[in-house]
Scaffold this motif. Structure first.
Motif, short mmCIF file in Angstrom:
data_model
loop_
_atom_site.label_atom_id
_atom_site.label_comp_id
_atom_site.label_asym_id
_atom_site.label_seq_id
_atom_site.Cartn_x
_atom_site.Cartn_y
_atom_site.Cartn_z
N ALA A 59 0.86 -1.19 0.00
CA ALA A 59 0.00 0.00 0.00
C ALA A 59 0.89 1.22 0.00
O ALA A 59 1.81 1.32 0.81
CB ALA A 59 -0.90 0.00 1.23
N VAL A 65 -3.08 0.08 -3.87
CA VAL A 65 -2.81 -1.19 -3.20
C VAL A 65 -2.48 -2.15 -4.33
O VAL A 65 -3.31 -2.38 -5.22
CB VAL A 65 -4.02 -1.69 -2.39
CG1 VAL A 65 -3.74 -3.05 -1.79
CG2 VAL A 65 -4.38 -0.68 -1.30
N SER A 81 -8.62 1.95 -5.61
CA SER A 81 -8.40 2.73 -4.40
C SER A 81 -8.40 4.21 -4.71
O SER A 81 -7.89 4.63 -5.72
CB SER A 81 -7.06 2.35 -3.77
OG SER A 81 -6.75 3.25 -2.75
N PHE A 85 -4.19 4.60 2.07
CA PHE A 85 -4.16 3.49 3.01
C PHE A 85 -2.91 3.52 3.86
O PHE A 85 -1.84 3.89 3.41
CB PHE A 85 -4.29 2.16 2.28
CG PHE A 85 -5.65 1.98 1.71
CD1 PHE A 85 -5.85 2.10 0.36
CD2 PHE A 85 -6.74 1.75 2.53
CE1 PHE A 85 -7.12 1.97 -0.17
CE2 PHE A 85 -8.00 1.63 2.01
CZ PHE A 85 -8.19 1.73 0.65
N LEU A 88 -1.64 -2.86 5.99
CA LEU A 88 -2.34 -4.02 5.48
C LEU A 88 -2.23 -5.21 6.43
O LEU A 88 -1.30 -5.30 7.21
CB LEU A 88 -1.72 -4.45 4.14
CG LEU A 88 -1.66 -3.40 3.05
CD1 LEU A 88 -0.70 -3.84 1.97
CD2 LEU A 88 -3.03 -3.17 2.48
N SER A 101 -7.12 -3.54 4.36
CA SER A 101 -6.39 -2.27 4.37
C SER A 101 -7.18 -1.29 5.23
O SER A 101 -8.39 -1.40 5.35
CB SER A 101 -6.21 -1.73 2.95
OG SER A 101 -7.46 -1.45 2.36
N SER A 103 -7.36 3.00 6.72
CA SER A 103 -7.02 4.33 6.25
C SER A 103 -7.19 5.40 7.31
O SER A 103 -7.90 5.21 8.29
CB SER A 103 -7.93 4.65 5.06
OG SER A 103 -7.72 5.95 4.59
#
Length: 167
Positions: A59, A65, A81, A85, A88, A101, A103
């Motif tokens: 990421a 990603v 995406s 992010f 992971l 993932s 954020s």
């Protein structure tokens, strides 16, 4: 940092602010054997196995990603995406890998890294960013997330929906 094994030879996977994911031979050491590139800092990396072949998921701050073949050094897929992010995690459901993932916007996404495309599940419930996630299996697959909103949320990783518990 994460690891995988090829022919009984362990590999270490690292990521960095220079936009690279590096694959190292954990026994021989030396320079990285494979370098995978994002266009901005890489902030998370994890691995899974697909038909006995290792895969790396990264990421980046480039809002991507990506799924990689760490042996050939080739990109395999880019998961949809538009978020930045942070990190992971991976888990397996009925022999199918999943990537989680999370954020700074407070969401947690669950992806099928083999199918690509959009997230299978998007979990929303934090009022601020998400700082970490973990997964566990009891009677079902669960994702646990926490953030600076001082909550820990437990989610159904398959069905999604509202948090099952907020601690």
């Amino acid at each position: 940092v994460t690891t995988f094994v090829v022919n009984d030879n362990p590999r270490v996977v690292s990521c960095g602010i220079d936009g690279t994911v590096r694959v190292w031979d954990a026994i021989a050491g030396g320079n990285a054997s494979v370098v995978l590139n994002h266009s901005a800092a890489v902030v998370g990396v994890t691995t899974f196995v697909d038909n006995n072949a290792p895969r790396v998921v990264s990421a980046g701050r480039d809002r991507t990603v990506r799924v990689w073949d760490p042996i050939a050094g080739e990109p395999l897929d880019e998961l949809s995406s538009n978020k930045n992010f942070v990190k992971l995690a991976t888990f397996v459901v009925n022999d199918d890998p999943r990537v989680v993932s999370y954020s700074v916007d407070g969401t947690v996404h669950i992806w099928d890294p083999l199918a690509g495309g959009d997230a299978l599940v998007v979990l929303r419930g934090h009022t601020d960013g998400v700082f970490c996630v973990a997964t566990f299996v009891n009677d079902a697959v669960r994702v646990v997330s926490c953030g600076p909103d001082e909550t820990v949320c437990i989610w159904d990783a398959i069905k999604g929906g509202d948090a099952l518990q907020v601690l």
